[in-house]
Design a protein around this motif. Structure first.
Motif, mmCIF file in Angstrom:
data_model
loop_
_atom_site.group_PDB
_atom_site.id
_atom_site.type_symbol
_atom_site.label_atom_id
_atom_site.label_comp_id
_atom_site.label_asym_id
_atom_site.label_seq_id
_atom_site.Cartn_x
_atom_site.Cartn_y
_atom_site.Cartn_z
ATOM 1 N N ALA A 236 0.833 -1.211 0.000
ATOM 2 C CA ALA A 236 0.000 0.000 0.000
ATOM 3 C C ALA A 236 0.869 1.263 0.000
ATOM 4 O O ALA A 236 0.554 2.244 0.674
ATOM 5 N N GLY A 237 1.970 1.212 -0.740
ATOM 6 C CA GLY A 237 2.830 2.383 -0.886
ATOM 7 C C GLY A 237 3.814 2.585 0.256
ATOM 8 O O GLY A 237 4.696 3.439 0.178
ATOM 9 N N LYS A 238 3.709 1.810 1.325
ATOM 10 C CA LYS A 238 4.587 1.977 2.485
ATOM 11 C C LYS A 238 5.739 0.950 2.454
ATOM 12 O O LYS A 238 5.718 0.019 1.676
ATOM 13 N N TYR A 239 6.691 1.125 3.350
ATOM 14 C CA TYR A 239 7.837 0.222 3.566
ATOM 15 C C TYR A 239 8.974 0.419 2.562
ATOM 16 O O TYR A 239 10.040 -0.170 2.727
ATOM 17 N N ARG A 240 8.766 1.192 1.503
ATOM 18 C CA ARG A 240 9.792 1.266 0.441
ATOM 19 C C ARG A 240 11.128 1.763 0.975
ATOM 20 O O ARG A 240 12.182 1.346 0.511
ATOM 21 N N ASN A 241 11.092 2.713 1.920
ATOM 22 C CA ASN A 241 12.322 3.378 2.356
ATOM 23 C C ASN A 241 13.035 2.669 3.504
ATOM 24 O O ASN A 241 13.908 3.249 4.132
ATOM 25 N N VAL A 242 12.684 1.431 3.762
ATOM 26 C CA VAL A 242 13.387 0.653 4.787
ATOM 27 C C VAL A 242 14.642 0.049 4.146
ATOM 28 O O VAL A 242 14.592 -0.390 2.997
ATOM 29 N N ASP A 243 15.762 0.021 4.878
ATOM 30 C CA ASP A 243 17.005 -0.410 4.220
ATOM 31 C C ASP A 243 17.270 -1.914 4.349
ATOM 32 O O ASP A 243 18.401 -2.365 4.173
ATOM 33 N N PHE A 244 16.258 -2.680 4.691
ATOM 34 C CA PHE A 244 16.373 -4.142 4.656
ATOM 35 C C PHE A 244 15.053 -4.702 4.143
ATOM 36 O O PHE A 244 14.074 -3.941 3.948
ATOM 37 N N ILE A 245 15.008 -6.004 3.898
ATOM 38 C CA ILE A 245 13.811 -6.621 3.307
ATOM 39 C C ILE A 245 13.351 -7.777 4.190
ATOM 40 O O ILE A 245 14.163 -8.576 4.660
ATOM 41 N N GLY A 246 12.056 -7.845 4.396
ATOM 42 C CA GLY A 246 11.547 -8.945 5.208
ATOM 43 C C GLY A 246 10.055 -9.128 5.047
ATOM 44 O O GLY A 246 9.417 -8.497 4.198
ATOM 45 N N VAL A 247 9.534 -9.990 5.894
ATOM 46 C CA VAL A 247 8.102 -10.300 5.869
ATOM 47 C C VAL A 247 7.417 -9.418 6.912
ATOM 48 O O VAL A 247 7.776 -9.473 8.095
ATOM 49 N N PRO A 248 6.426 -8.605 6.498
ATOM 50 C CA PRO A 248 5.776 -7.697 7.455
ATOM 51 C C PRO A 248 4.850 -8.453 8.410
ATOM 52 O O PRO A 248 4.359 -9.533 8.087
ATOM 53 N N LYS A 249 4.658 -7.858 9.581
ATOM 54 C CA LYS A 249 3.721 -8.457 10.536
ATOM 55 C C LYS A 249 2.297 -8.336 10.006
ATOM 56 O O LYS A 249 1.921 -7.288 9.447
ATOM 57 N N ASP A 250 1.525 -9.375 10.220
ATOM 58 C CA ASP A 250 0.130 -9.401 9.769
ATOM 59 C C ASP A 250 -0.657 -8.196 10.244
ATOM 60 O O ASP A 250 -1.453 -7.629 9.518
ATOM 61 N N LYS A 251 -0.434 -7.808 11.496
ATOM 62 C CA LYS A 251 -1.253 -6.729 12.065
ATOM 63 C C LYS A 251 -1.040 -5.406 11.312
ATOM 64 O O LYS A 251 -1.965 -4.636 11.144
ATOM 65 N N TYR A 252 0.180 -5.152 10.802
ATOM 66 C CA TYR A 252 0.420 -3.915 10.052
ATOM 67 C C TYR A 252 -0.209 -4.001 8.660
ATOM 68 O O TYR A 252 -0.680 -3.007 8.113
ATOM 69 N N ILE A 253 -0.184 -5.193 8.092
ATOM 70 C CA ILE A 253 -0.800 -5.390 6.780
ATOM 71 C C ILE A 253 -2.312 -5.146 6.894
ATOM 72 O O ILE A 253 -2.913 -4.502 6.032
ATOM 73 N N LYS A 254 -2.912 -5.624 7.967
ATOM 74 C CA LYS A 254 -4.350 -5.412 8.156
ATOM 75 C C LYS A 254 -4.647 -3.938 8.353
ATOM 76 O O LYS A 254 -5.584 -3.391 7.786
ATOM 77 N N GLU A 255 -3.795 -3.253 9.123
ATOM 78 C CA GLU A 255 -3.994 -1.807 9.374
ATOM 79 C C GLU A 255 -3.873 -0.997 8.084
ATOM 80 O O GLU A 255 -4.688 -0.139 7.793
ATOM 81 N N LEU A 256 -2.842 -1.324 7.284
ATOM 82 C CA LEU A 256 -2.590 -0.540 6.064
ATOM 83 C C LEU A 256 -3.570 -0.911 4.958
ATOM 84 O O LEU A 256 -3.931 -0.081 4.122
ATOM 85 N N GLY A 257 -3.945 -2.183 4.924
ATOM 86 C CA GLY A 257 -4.838 -2.643 3.858
ATOM 87 C C GLY A 257 -6.237 -2.157 4.101
ATOM 88 O O GLY A 257 -7.036 -2.064 3.226
#
Ligand code: PRP
Length: 186
Positions: free
Chosen positions: A165-186
């Protein structure tokens, strides 16, 4: 936001910042060798590739030019339909040019295939692709990137250009996001 707070947004890290730096150096060594004296036109696929592209080109000893294209798939929003449209086109004349596409990730391969075919139709002399992450398990085409940073497991990954949803791009590492943030952003 402090670095530790960014880490908190993730369930787990798959590619640390150092891992991305190392992968970028490895790809840079290959492209500076292969493109020596060729003045390639490096085309970044907006928006996700911006972070990898700038770090890669700063790392590589390479005389080159840059341009950008923004393409997106349309149709079914949850699964990739393979139908691609151009939202912002390149500005340069591609005739006779050695093109190096830079991507953050190759998933189904539809986007990369579309760009490769398009650039060749426009008269490019050669078209290759450098990608940070190759999610081969999801491939729906016979396309393969020429320079691959790291193989990516078949998981939803964000950071360093890759978004939800347009977020997380500017983080300097890559990983699997927590479900709760995906639900909040989605
Ligand atoms: C992502 C990524 C690639 C494409 C890969 O872009 O940056 O361009 O999807 O998927 P594919 O191999 O299945 O075609 P996206 O359309 O999400 O745009 P973005 O770069 O602006 O995030």
């Amino acid at each position: 936001m402090a670095k530790d707070d960014m880490q908190e947004l993730y369930d787990r890290v798959l590619f640390s910042h150092q891992d991305i730096v190392d992968a970028t150096k490895e790809v840079a060594r290959k492209i500076e060798n292969d493109y020596a004296g060729k003045n390639p036109l490096v085309i970044g696929a907006l928006k996700g590739a911006v972070f990898f592209m700038t770090d890669l080109l700063k790392e590589a000893s390479l005389l080159c030019e840059i341009d950008f294209i923004d393409v997106s798939s349309y149709g079914n929003s949850t699964t990739s339909s393979g139908k691609i449209r151009i939202d912002k086109d390149v500005q340069r004349d591609l005739t006779g040019r050695d093109i190096l596409i830079v991507e953050d990730i190759v998933d189904t391969g539809y986007t990369l295939k579309f760009m490769k075919d398009l650039f060749l139709e426009r008269g490019a002399k050669s078209v290759k692709c450098a990608v940070l992450l190759d999610k081969e398990a999801r491939r729906a085409t016979d396309i393969k990137a020429d320079y691959i940073g790291r193989a990516c497991p078949d998981e939803f990954v964000v950071g360093y250009g890759l978004d939800f949803a347009g977020k997380y791009r500017n983080v300097d590492f890559i990983g699997v996001p927590k479900d709760k943030y995906i639900k909040e952003l989605g």
